[in-house]
Write an enzyme that holds these catalytic residues in place. Structure first.
Site, mmCIF file in Angstrom:
data_model
loop_
_atom_site.group_PDB
_atom_site.id
_atom_site.type_symbol
_atom_site.label_atom_id
_atom_site.label_comp_id
_atom_site.label_asym_id
_atom_site.label_seq_id
_atom_site.Cartn_x
_atom_site.Cartn_y
_atom_site.Cartn_z
ATOM 1 N N HIS A 102 -3.183 2.036 -2.389
ATOM 2 C CA HIS A 102 -2.574 1.009 -1.546
ATOM 3 C C HIS A 102 -2.603 -0.331 -2.260
ATOM 4 C CE1 HIS A 102 -6.873 0.521 -1.014
ATOM 5 N NE2 HIS A 102 -6.640 -0.717 -0.581
ATOM 6 N N ASP A 104 -3.560 -4.195 -1.007
ATOM 7 C CA ASP A 104 -4.343 -4.705 0.112
ATOM 8 C C ASP A 104 -3.492 -5.465 1.128
ATOM 9 O OD1 ASP A 104 -6.849 -3.752 -0.676
ATOM 10 O OD2 ASP A 104 -7.196 -5.475 -1.990
ATOM 11 N N HIS A 253 -4.237 0.577 -5.769
ATOM 12 C CA HIS A 253 -5.600 0.950 -6.178
ATOM 13 C C HIS A 253 -6.247 1.787 -5.091
ATOM 14 C CE1 HIS A 253 -6.315 -2.654 -3.700
ATOM 15 N NE2 HIS A 253 -7.516 -2.146 -3.453
ATOM 16 N N ARG A 272 -15.933 -8.383 -1.948
ATOM 17 C CA ARG A 272 -14.543 -8.764 -2.255
ATOM 18 C C ARG A 272 -14.199 -10.159 -1.751
ATOM 19 N NH1 ARG A 272 -9.765 -5.178 0.040
ATOM 20 N NH2 ARG A 272 -9.153 -6.943 1.353
#
Length: 284
Positions: A102, A104, A253, A272
């Site tokens: 996908h 993000d 990713h 993240r």
């Protein structure tokens, strides 16, 4: 590696990805060094910096050199820096938070420009992150398929918000936010390089604008299968204190969920910071 004077850059594969050396991201970066990192980022799409001893604020400060940092819409962030959140898999958990290729937050009107991901706790091996190059995914299509896709739009949906936190022991829901949806071009133009890339994933892309999900699925399935081919990608093998920076606009990713044997007995904590993007630019 000879094209840079302030950093050393070692490509991972011919498709994308590079390791960056001779840099301490805990220190403020001067403009010339940042320009070299940005050039390497545009060239390789995914950069990984090894042996970076970073505080939460230092990860935030480095990430913010590329744009404003935004919180995840559904997952609670750090107490002191709520824009940064942790992706946690406890020992024995079988779910992987992002095991499907996908880009993000494709369901936002302004999907992220990119992100940094910092390895806080990792298994001794396994649990890599895989990436694929969506410039190449577009460029390796036939001319007929490119003509069909240029100008096409698709609807991207978040799905049930609770799935981002409630199935994991140590991840907390941010708020009772509603599901989200945004319509974006299937082929987008990068604002800095001017190159076209695919922008679709079965993780979020549900249907083409003006079509049903059933009508859309065969082509979406083809595009997904095409875009995740191994020769278009690379895998990042994590080490403690590694930090990855990727361009979310032109990469897919996923976390490789090989949680078997000794890997399954270890905690994995990745942190993240998500960099705000722009509305995707369509092909004109």
């Amino acid at each position: 590696m000879s094209d840079y004077t302030r950093i050393r850059v070692k490509p991972i594969t011919g498709a994308l990805g590079a390791e960056v050396f001779d840099i301490d991201l805990a220190q403020p970066l001067d403009d010339a060094t940042l320009a070299e990192i940005t050039r390497a980022w545009h060239n390789h799409l995914v950069l990984i910096f090894r042996d970076q001893d970073l505080t939460d604020q230092q990860q935030y400060d480095f990430s913010a050199r590329f744009g404003p940092i935004i919180p995840h819409p559904y997952v609670k962030g750090l107490p002191e820096i709520p824009e940064i959140f942790q992706i946690i898999r406890e020992p024995g958990e079988s779910y992987s938070w992002d095991s499907f290729y996908h880009s993000d937050l494709m369901f936002l009107e302004r999907p992220p420009l990119g992100a940094t991901l910092y390895a806080k706790e990792i298994p001794p091996y396994g649990a890599d992150t895989a990436f694929t190059n969506q410039y190449l995914a577009y460029e390796t299509l036939s001319d007929g398929m490119k003509a069909l896709l240029d100008g096409l739009e698709a609807v991207n949906e978040s799905g049930d918000p609770v799935k981002y936190s409630n199935r994991y022991q140590s991840m907390e829901e941010l708020a009772k936010n509603d599901a989200m949806s945004a319509t974006h071009p299937v082929v987008r133009v990068h604002p800095d390089t001017g190159r076209k890339s695919l922008f679709a994933s079965l993780a979020f892309t549900k249907r083409f604008k003006g079509m049903t999900e059933k009508e859309s699925l065969p082509l979406l399935q083809f595009l997904y299968d095409h875009s995740i081919q191994a020769h278009l990608g690379c895998r990042l093998a994590w080490q403690p204190q590694s930090l990855a920076l990727w361009d979310n606009r032109v990469c897919l990713h996923h976390a490789v969920s090989d949680y078997f044997g000794e890997v399954a007995t270890h905690r994995r904590v990745m942190q993240r910071a998500t960099i705000e993007g722009e509305p995707p630019i369509p092909v004109h």
